[in-house]
Design a protein around this motif. Structure first.
Motif, PDB file in Angstrom:
ATOM      1  N   TYR A   1     -16.107 -24.259  66.664  1.00 22.45           N
ATOM      2  CA  TYR A   1     -16.266 -25.238  65.588  1.00 22.45           C
ATOM      3  C   TYR A   1     -17.654 -25.048  64.990  1.00 22.45           C
ATOM      4  CZ  TYR A   1     -18.801 -27.953  69.177  1.00 22.45           C
ATOM      5  OH  TYR A   1     -19.679 -28.344  70.165  1.00 22.45           O
ATOM      6  N   ARG A   2     -17.723 -25.140  63.699  1.00 19.40           N
ATOM      7  CA  ARG A   2     -19.011 -24.926  63.037  1.00 19.40           C
ATOM      8  C   ARG A   2     -19.031 -25.628  61.678  1.00 19.40           C
ATOM      9  NH1 ARG A   2     -16.994 -19.483  63.560  1.00 19.40           N
ATOM     10  NH2 ARG A   2     -16.121 -18.627  61.624  1.00 19.40           N
ATOM     11  N   PRO A   3     -20.223 -25.777  61.100  1.00 22.85           N
ATOM     12  CA  PRO A   3     -20.343 -26.456  59.805  1.00 22.85           C
ATOM     13  C   PRO A   3     -19.533 -25.756  58.717  1.00 22.85           C
ATOM     14  CG  PRO A   3     -22.488 -26.259  60.861  1.00 22.85           C
ATOM     15  CD  PRO A   3     -21.542 -25.444  61.674  1.00 22.85           C
ATOM     16  N   GLN A   4     -19.140 -26.522  57.745  1.00 23.89           N
ATOM     17  CA  GLN A   4     -18.300 -26.010  56.671  1.00 23.89           C
ATOM     18  C   GLN A   4     -18.952 -24.841  55.933  1.00 23.89           C
ATOM     19  OE1 GLN A   4     -17.414 -28.386  52.976  1.00 23.89           O
ATOM     20  NE2 GLN A   4     -15.379 -28.456  53.893  1.00 23.89           N
TER      21      GLN A   4
ATOM     22  N   GLU B   1     -25.418 -15.044  52.108  1.00 25.74           N
ATOM     23  CA  GLU B   1     -25.838 -16.140  52.972  1.00 25.74           C
ATOM     24  C   GLU B   1     -24.743 -17.199  53.076  1.00 25.74           C
ATOM     25  OE1 GLU B   1     -29.552 -14.990  50.469  1.00 25.74           O
ATOM     26  OE2 GLU B   1     -27.382 -15.151  50.197  1.00 25.74           O
ATOM     27  N   ASN B   2     -24.605 -17.764  54.260  1.00 23.05           N
ATOM     28  CA  ASN B   2     -23.696 -18.900  54.480  1.00 23.05           C
ATOM     29  C   ASN B   2     -24.563 -20.149  54.632  1.00 23.05           C
ATOM     30  OD1 ASN B   2     -20.694 -17.766  56.209  1.00 23.05           O
ATOM     31  ND2 ASN B   2     -21.901 -16.754  54.652  1.00 23.05           N
ATOM     32  N   MET B   3     -24.736 -20.899  53.571  1.00 28.58           N
ATOM     33  CA  MET B   3     -25.700 -22.001  53.566  1.00 28.58           C
ATOM     34  C   MET B   3     -25.116 -23.270  54.188  1.00 28.58           C
ATOM     35  SD  MET B   3     -28.332 -20.577  52.203  1.00 28.58           S
ATOM     36  CE  MET B   3     -29.392 -21.972  51.790  1.00 28.58           C
ATOM     37  N   THR B   4     -25.919 -23.923  55.009  1.00 30.85           N
ATOM     38  CA  THR B   4     -25.562 -25.219  55.576  1.00 30.85           C
ATOM     39  C   THR B   4     -26.832 -25.934  56.006  1.00 30.85           C
ATOM     40  OG1 THR B   4     -24.427 -26.361  57.397  1.00 30.85           O
ATOM     41  CG2 THR B   4     -25.190 -24.133  57.840  1.00 30.85           C
ATOM     42  N   ASP B   5     -26.819 -27.256  55.908  1.00 35.21           N
ATOM     43  CA  ASP B   5     -27.966 -28.039  56.381  1.00 35.21           C
ATOM     44  C   ASP B   5     -27.749 -28.517  57.812  1.00 35.21           C
ATOM     45  OD1 ASP B   5     -25.978 -29.870  55.879  1.00 35.21           O
ATOM     46  OD2 ASP B   5     -27.178 -31.203  54.629  1.00 35.21           O
ATOM     47  N   LEU B   6     -26.798 -27.895  58.515  1.00 32.42           N
ATOM     48  CA  LEU B   6     -26.478 -28.311  59.881  1.00 32.42           C
ATOM     49  C   LEU B   6     -26.750 -27.223  60.922  1.00 32.42           C
ATOM     50  CD1 LEU B   6     -23.172 -30.248  59.138  1.00 32.42           C
ATOM     51  CD2 LEU B   6     -25.257 -31.233  60.125  1.00 32.42           C
TER      52      LEU B   6
ATOM     53  N   TYR C   1     -16.794 -28.612  59.641  1.00 32.85           N
ATOM     54  CA  TYR C   1     -17.190 -30.016  59.522  1.00 32.85           C
ATOM     55  C   TYR C   1     -18.391 -30.183  58.595  1.00 32.85           C
ATOM     56  CZ  TYR C   1     -20.793 -28.927  63.061  1.00 32.85           C
ATOM     57  OH  TYR C   1     -21.845 -28.375  63.752  1.00 32.85           O
ATOM     58  N   LYS C   2     -18.474 -31.351  57.999  1.00 34.31           N
ATOM     59  CA  LYS C   2     -19.558 -31.718  57.102  1.00 34.31           C
ATOM     60  C   LYS C   2     -20.388 -32.835  57.738  1.00 34.31           C
ATOM     61  CE  LYS C   2     -16.684 -32.955  53.863  1.00 34.31           C
ATOM     62  NZ  LYS C   2     -15.428 -32.691  54.577  1.00 34.31           N
ATOM     63  N   VAL C   3     -21.509 -33.149  57.118  1.00 25.61           N
ATOM     64  CA  VAL C   3     -22.363 -34.240  57.593  1.00 25.61           C
ATOM     65  C   VAL C   3     -21.558 -35.530  57.673  1.00 25.61           C
ATOM     66  CG1 VAL C   3     -24.309 -35.718  56.995  1.00 25.61           C
ATOM     67  CG2 VAL C   3     -24.526 -33.240  56.778  1.00 25.61           C
ATOM     68  N   ALA C   4     -20.736 -35.800  56.663  1.00 25.47           N
ATOM     69  CA  ALA C   4     -19.935 -37.030  56.651  1.00 25.47           C
ATOM     70  C   ALA C   4     -18.972 -37.071  57.837  1.00 25.47           C
ATOM     71  CB  ALA C   4     -19.161 -37.141  55.337  1.00 25.47           C
ATOM     72  N   ASP C   5     -18.496 -35.911  58.275  1.00 23.50           N
ATOM     73  CA  ASP C   5     -17.582 -35.868  59.420  1.00 23.50           C
ATOM     74  C   ASP C   5     -18.312 -36.228  60.712  1.00 23.50           C
ATOM     75  OD1 ASP C   5     -15.435 -34.974  57.795  1.00 23.50           O
ATOM     76  OD2 ASP C   5     -16.212 -32.925  57.904  1.00 23.50           O
ATOM     77  N   VAL C   6     -19.534 -35.733  60.867  1.00 20.10           N
ATOM     78  CA  VAL C   6     -20.326 -36.084  62.056  1.00 20.10           C
ATOM     79  C   VAL C   6     -20.628 -37.575  62.044  1.00 20.10           C
ATOM     80  CG1 VAL C   6     -22.442 -35.624  63.340  1.00 20.10           C
ATOM     81  CG2 VAL C   6     -21.346 -33.773  62.064  1.00 20.10           C
TER      82      VAL C   6
ATOM     83  N   LYS D   1     -19.670 -43.188  63.948  1.00 13.72           N
ATOM     84  CA  LYS D   1     -19.251 -44.565  63.674  1.00 13.72           C
ATOM     85  C   LYS D   1     -18.053 -44.944  64.538  1.00 13.72           C
ATOM     86  CE  LYS D   1     -18.356 -47.801  59.910  1.00 13.72           C
ATOM     87  NZ  LYS D   1     -18.302 -47.982  58.429  1.00 13.72           N
ATOM     88  N   THR D   2     -17.129 -43.996  64.731  1.00 21.54           N
ATOM     89  CA  THR D   2     -15.966 -44.266  65.581  1.00 21.54           C
ATOM     90  C   THR D   2     -16.395 -44.552  67.012  1.00 21.54           C
ATOM     91  OG1 THR D   2     -14.540 -42.859  64.219  1.00 21.54           O
ATOM     92  CG2 THR D   2     -13.827 -43.287  66.475  1.00 21.54           C
ATOM     93  N   LEU D   3     -17.373 -43.815  67.507  1.00 21.03           N
ATOM     94  CA  LEU D   3     -17.838 -43.981  68.887  1.00 21.03           C
ATOM     95  C   LEU D   3     -18.657 -45.255  69.070  1.00 21.03           C
ATOM     96  CD1 LEU D   3     -18.933 -40.308  69.694  1.00 21.03           C
ATOM     97  CD2 LEU D   3     -16.884 -41.476  70.521  1.00 21.03           C
ATOM     98  N   SER D   4     -19.466 -45.591  68.062  1.00 20.42           N
ATOM     99  CA  SER D   4     -20.430 -46.684  68.235  1.00 20.42           C
ATOM    100  C   SER D   4     -20.108 -47.941  67.441  1.00 20.42           C
ATOM    101  CB  SER D   4     -21.825 -46.199  67.818  1.00 20.42           C
ATOM    102  OG  SER D   4     -21.872 -45.966  66.417  1.00 20.42           O
ATOM    103  N   GLY D   5     -19.254 -47.820  66.413  1.00 18.56           N
ATOM    104  CA  GLY D   5     -19.022 -48.950  65.521  1.00 18.56           C
ATOM    105  C   GLY D   5     -20.178 -49.195  64.581  1.00 18.56           C
ATOM    106  N   LYS D   6     -21.101 -48.238  64.489  1.00 15.72           N
ATOM    107  CA  LYS D   6     -22.329 -48.418  63.722  1.00 15.72           C
ATOM    108  C   LYS D   6     -22.424 -47.337  62.640  1.00 15.72           C
ATOM    109  CE  LYS D   6     -27.369 -48.197  64.391  1.00 15.72           C
ATOM    110  NZ  LYS D   6     -28.447 -48.026  65.403  1.00 15.72           N
ATOM    111  N   ASP D   7     -22.966 -47.722  61.505  1.00 18.86           N
ATOM    112  CA  ASP D   7     -23.205 -46.782  60.421  1.00 18.86           C
ATOM    113  C   ASP D   7     -24.449 -45.958  60.750  1.00 18.86           C
ATOM    114  OD1 ASP D   7     -23.532 -45.366  58.100  1.00 18.86           O
ATOM    115  OD2 ASP D   7     -23.917 -47.111  56.817  1.00 18.86           O
ATOM    116  N   TYR D   8     -24.287 -44.653  60.885  1.00 17.32           N
ATOM    117  CA  TYR D   8     -25.408 -43.781  61.267  1.00 17.32           C
ATOM    118  C   TYR D   8     -26.075 -43.118  60.070  1.00 17.32           C
ATOM    119  CZ  TYR D   8     -25.773 -43.908  66.318  1.00 17.32           C
ATOM    120  OH  TYR D   8     -26.052 -44.302  67.607  1.00 17.32           O
ATOM    121  N   GLN D   9     -25.728 -43.510  58.856  1.00 14.04           N
ATOM    122  CA  GLN D   9     -26.400 -42.923  57.698  1.00 14.04           C
ATOM    123  C   GLN D   9     -27.894 -43.234  57.678  1.00 14.04           C
ATOM    124  OE1 GLN D   9     -24.496 -43.289  53.863  1.00 14.04           O
ATOM    125  NE2 GLN D   9     -22.448 -43.239  54.766  1.00 14.04           N
TER     126      GLN D   9
END
Length: 608
Positions: free
Chosen positions: A299-302, A312-317, A431-436, A441-449
């Motif tokens: 599994y790796r960033p989109q 180049e395969n650019m990603t901020d992850l 996966y994207k940042v929004a997916d992480v 949020k699913t694990l914690s119930g908290k917005d991690y933005q």
């Protein structure tokens, strides 16, 4: 043979002319290691019959695990293309890693070229009289038209050599096969005079291949690798492979490692295995590369899906790809009993010190470092203005882990994030940042933005004692650190060289206008040597001003530099004075092992 004239080519021929889609058949590679003393081999690749009017052939411009464009094609000479009757075909080179072959009529195509392989330290390709290490990106050309078709590799090697790879074996002891080019390019081959071992763990087959003489202990390495392999289930539910190959190079100086689909190559100078610190460096690296079988290979960033071998395969992850792998590597060793708790925290202490002395942590975020990895360089500017996706990525992962443990009352950890990524975003998904953030949020119930903005999208400084206190730990100096005179610069690693390698931002040398590349000649008018420079500084006191004579761009100049002091001592992580049950529970949930201190705060010695 000289290239054939390309009068047949036009822009429309290159980009639009074709009759039908390519035929489905194997792509056959042959490599003849015929001049190992000169690092040379002859490579041929046979493509099936195609109706294309122009066949594009490429060699990747970057290799797995190193996110930088490289001059890989410089190792190619004597390129030639022929049709099914052996007649030469016209071709031209259209990019650093691209050749285009004109086809008059439907035909199979055979491409041949000479390969020069002497990039051992780059883990790209290396051939000598004792072995060949062949990373697919540095050896095997491909055509996008046939990249998803089955591949066979046949090798002609010197007598007595043995060949190994993560690919499936072919029809001979020196042949391999793969379902497509993506597997070939991510499955290096080690062939030569080597030692080979195998073992089984958790119903998976493992092979270990050693090339080069050295002071390594094969029994210890095999024992510890078996222990590590049993720890994968602490993060992921299953395996992405049935067989895994460790390739170990004992070298004359090259060091490093690269992950691959179901294999890795690890390099260390041949006599750097025996001492405990050296061995821990090796076995930690092995753990790191093993973890990559999931994190980046499965599994790796989109931005890394699919791999674009020509750009180049650019990603901020990338900080999650490399930094999180670094974060987990010693946890697996700790759980497996390969590393003691004290050794684990000694390593973390060094990471903390490195971070605290890195001016770049105030300048660059881990997201920006991820995007900049493709163009990153080492040196003075990087030290003062950059962070590292490995080291700062480790610390960002640690901060995220502690936040998630706290927010879920120890029910979930950062391991659960990677377990979910593996379950939900296996390649060819990405996966994207929004997916992480959604998983968090699913694990914690908290917005991690908001957390992401603070620790990923902008530079951060961690309150280490505040974090570690959750687990009943504190940073301290076991002995009162002494102070040493500091000029805020480091010299070149070359013995006897007084050339300045790095100038620490806002340090004494920086404030005096000294720059990397300047060469020191004298202190207060007296000649100084590289060996005696530090001792010479110690003749002065904090706050003293000294006159440095140095060459800058070949011009002699003198500057006044005011000396400061710097603490010198070993930072350590120890137990707080009175640890609570809650802190012990946090520690256990974090690392998955029992509290390592006795009632006096001393390390509990292992009974193994």
């Amino acid at each position: 043979m000289k290239p054939t004239s390309l009068a047949i080519f036009t822009s429309s021929a290159i980009f639009s002319m074709s009759w039908t889609t390519p035929a489905i058949a194997d792509v056959d590679y042959h490599i003849d290691i015929n001049q190992p003393a000169h690092h040379l081999a002859q490579v041929s690749v046979s493509f099936p019959q195609t109706d294309l009017k122009v066949l594009t052939v490429n060699l990747p411009v970057w290799r797995m695990g190193r996110y930088q464009v490289l001059p890989i094609a410089d190792g190619i000479r004597l390129f030639n293309a022929t049709d099914s009757k052996g007649q030469s075909l016209p071709w031209k080179r259209t990019a650093s890693g691209e050749w285009q072959i004109a086809l008059i009529k439907p035909t199979a195509v055979k491409v041949t070229y000479q390969l020069h392989a002497n990039e051992l330290g780059d883990r790209l390709r290396h051939i000598d009289n004792s072995h060949a290490f062949l990373d697919g990106s540095g050896v095997f050309m491909y055509s996008p038209a046939f990249s998803q078709q089955p591949v066979t590799v046949n090798m002609a090697v010197p007598t007595g050599w043995q060949s190994y790879s993560g690919m499936d074996k072919g029809s001979t002891s020196h042949s391999f096969k793969a379902p497509n080019y993506d597997v070939l390019v991510d499955s290096p081959i080690e062939t030569g005079i080597n030692q080979h071992f195998s073992f089984e763990a958790d119903e998976r087959q493992y092979e270990v291949v050693f090339w080069g003489e050295g002071n390594y202990d094969t029994t210890q390495i095999l024992t510890d690798l078996r222990k590590i392999s049993g720890q994968a289930s602490t993060i992921w539910a299953d395996y992405p492979f049935k067989r895994y190959v460790y390739m170990v190079h004992a070298t004359s100086g090259a060091s490093g490692a690269t992950e691959h689909l179901n294999s890795t190559v690890i390099q260390l100078p041949r006599f750097n295995f025996r001492e405990r610190q050296d061995y821990l460096r090796f076995i930690s690296t092995a753990s790191h590369e093993f973890i990559h079988s999931w994190n980046v290979k499965s599994y790796r960033p989109q931005g890394l899906v699919p791999y674009d071998y020509q750009s180049e395969n650019m990603t901020d992850l990338l900080w999650m790809v490399e930094g999180s792998t670094s974060y987990f590597q010693n946890q697996l060793l700790l759980r497996a009993g390969v590393m003691t708790a004290k050794e684990f925290f000694d390593d973390l202490s060094k990471r903390i010190v490195l971070n605290q002395h890195n001016p770049g942590r105030e300048i660059q975020s881990v997201a920006e470092a991820s995007l900049g990895q493709w163009s990153s360089t080492w040196g003075d500017y990087a030290v003062n203005h950059s962070v590292n996706i490995y080291s700062e990525g480790y610390l960002a992962s640690m901060a995220l882990d502690f936040s998630l443990l706290s927010d879920t009352q120890l029910e979930h950890s950062y391991r659960d994030v990677h377990k979910a990524l593996y379950q939900q975003y296996k390649v060819p998904m990405g996966y994207k940042v929004a997916d992480v953030q959604s998983i968090l949020k699913t694990l914690s119930g908290k917005d991690y933005q908001p957390w992401w903005q603070e620790f990923v999208n902008q530079p951060f400084s961690l309150p280490f004692d505040e974090l570690l206190a959750h687990a009943g730990l504190i940073t301290t100096y076991s002995k009162a650190p002494k102070t040493v005179i500091d000029a805020g610069m480091t010299l070149s690693d070359l013995h006897g060289d007084l050339t300045i390698a790095n100038v620490l931002k806002h340090g004494p040398a920086w404030n005096a206008g000294i720059a990397a590349g300047d060469e020191i000649v004298a202190v207060n008018g007296l000649k100084v040597t590289a060996d005696g420079f530090t001792q010479r500084l110690n003749d002065f006191n904090v706050g003293d001003k000294i006159k440095l004579s140095l060459f800058s761009d070949d011009r002699l100049k003198e500057v006044s530099l005011q000396l400061t002091e710097q603490p010198k001592g070993e930072l350590s992580i120890e137990a707080v004075a009175e640890v609570s049950d809650a802190q012990k529970a946090f520690y256990q949930a974090w690392l998955g092992v029992d509290w390592p201190f006795d009632d006096k705060g001393d390390w509990i010695k292992s009974t193994d």
